[in-house]
Design an enzyme around this catalytic site. Structure first.
Site, PDB file in Angstrom:
ATOM      1  CB  SER A 104      -0.950   0.013   1.209  1.00  0.00           C
ATOM      2  OG  SER A 104      -0.227  -0.124   2.416  1.00  0.00           O
ATOM      3  CG  ASP A 144      -4.486   5.139   7.283  1.00  0.00           C
ATOM      4  OD1 ASP A 144      -3.324   5.021   7.721  1.00  0.00           O
ATOM      5  OD2 ASP A 144      -4.871   4.537   6.261  1.00  0.00           O
ATOM      6  CG  HIS A 202      -1.566   3.534   4.829  1.00  0.00           C
ATOM      7  ND1 HIS A 202      -2.803   3.023   5.196  1.00  0.00           N
ATOM      8  CD2 HIS A 202      -0.919   2.518   4.202  1.00  0.00           C
ATOM      9  CE1 HIS A 202      -2.906   1.766   4.790  1.00  0.00           C
ATOM     10  NE2 HIS A 202      -1.774   1.437   4.195  1.00  0.00           N
TER      11      HIS A 202
END
Length: 405
Positions: A91, A377, A380
């Site tokens: 990610s 978040d 991340h």
């Protein structure tokens, strides 16, 4: 009445910025009587002016250094025919390949992800704006951002200067990706093989070969192997000790790097592990405001093994592999955030900032000043953090290109 002439000291700022020199020279003509108050006011204004000038130039200097790395990378890329950037990973470098996957919660194609991207359109990036690989692509001068290979709006011409095959939730261990039904590294390499075929049809076999040979490849993953696999699912932890699992991951990485080499990859940058024990989610799960130092030690020792293995691969393969060590940079920011313009390090900008990420973030509110947060978040980073990590990555890429000239 006699006059007093006050000349402010000339202030040279050549040492602060190489291309800017400012001299502040002010002469005031004052009578010697009843002007003490005015003198104080003038002195105060002058001092404030000097301080503001220094602060302004400090900001310019910081931006100039960033621009310097980007410009140097662009010049070297042009000189040594660096054609594109091609990305494998999780990610941290996924621009939206998970968007259309049917059975995973590991997605970011909704607000508040993409809040600060162009026109506030969420693309599938797990942050508010651009990723590290987007900044590198911009520095190379070809694209402002890297497109996802599985993007439904991807055009053939987008392939020429690079795409990302990365999938949020994946790892060196394919079982890690299977846990959340995302794209494992083995499948990412299959997509790369498909990419090569498409490129041959687009520009011809010889040109396609040159593009791949002269591309910069980035491999960025590993955190999920521990956080959503080893520490959560018993499959690997019942079979391996943590040290054994680290070596297992290194062996997996080696296998995939050799596969990349067989597919024509000649220049690979592998991103090291971050101090994942400092993620807001980990702090929350550990019920502590402090980082989990045991986890950080796992990341740190993994990086040592990774560096040693890449050194071995450099000797055995006709391929340049380099480690982009981001651990220290991130630790410095977490320990001295104000030095980098941050104020909040222990929670993310969205929702509570303590537990939410992926689809759990959908529709949540955000903090007021995004630029002050390290994390977007609970897992991340923000675009600002990725920009700083990109600076470190560009330094490594510059050194790598120079060694290969």
């Amino acid at each position: 009445m006699p006059f007093m002439y006050i000349k402010a000291k000339e202030i040279s700022l050549l040492d602060t910025h190489p291309t800017i020199s400012i001299a502040l020279t002010t002469t005031y003509s004052l009578t010697s009587s009843c002007h003490n108050l005015k003198m104080k006011k003038i002195t105060w204004v002058t001092l404030n002016l000097v301080m503001l000038t220094f602060l302004f130039l400090a900001a310019i200097t910081c931006n100039a250094r960033k621009m310097g790395s980007a410009q140097k990378l662009r010049v070297l890329a042009a000189k040594y025919n660096v054609t594109s950037i091609l990305v494998f990973g999780d990610s941290g470098v996924d621009p939206g390949n998970n968007n259309d996957l049917p059975n995973t919660w590991h997605k970011g194609n909704f607000l508040p992800y993409g809040k600060d991207f162009a026109h506030s359109i969420p693309t599938g990036r797990f942050t508010n704006g651009r990723l590290t690989t987007d900044f590198i692509a911009a520095a190379l001068g070809y694209r402002k951002e890297i497109k996802a290979y599985l993007d439904r709006n991807l055009k053939e011409e987008d392939l020429v200067h690079g795409v990302s095959f990365a999938s949020g939730g994946s790892g060196f261990d394919d079982f890690t990706a299977n846990i959340t039904n995302v794209i494992p590294l083995s499948k990412q390499l299959e997509y790369f093989q498909e990419y090569k075929i498409r490129m041959e049809k687009l520009v011809g076999k010889e040109n396609a070969h040159k593009i791949v040979k002269n591309a910069v490849f980035v491999l960025s993953m590993g955190t999920n192997d521990f956080l959503q696999n080893y520490y959560i699912d018993p499959t690997r932890s019942q079979r391996f000790t943590i040290a054994q699992y680290q070596r297992y991951l290194i062996n997996c990485m080696e296998t995939y790097v050799k596969k990349m080499y067989s597919l024509g990859v000649t220049r690979l940058a592998v991103v090291g592990m971050e101090p994942f024990g400092c993620m807001p989610l980990i702090r929350t799960l550990r019920n502590s405001v402090e980082c989990d130092e045991d986890m950080n030690q796992v990341a740190l020792s993994f990086n040592v093994l990774l560096k040693a293995k890449l050194s071995t691969l450099n000797e055995t393969l006709n391929m340049r592999t380099d480690l982009i060590d981001i651990y220290g940079v991130i630790q410095n920011i977490l320990q001295c955030p104000s030095k980098y313009g941050f104020t909040v390090t222990k929670k993310g900008c969205c929702g509570s900032g303590l537990t939410e990420f992926g689809t759990a973030l959908k529709g949540l509110s955000t903090c007021r000043d995004h630029s002050k947060y390290v994390y977007w978040d609970a897992v991340h980073f923000t675009e600002n953090m990725y920009s700083i990590i990109a600076d470190k990555a560009m330094e490594s890429l510059i050194a790598s290109i120079q060694r290969n000239k």
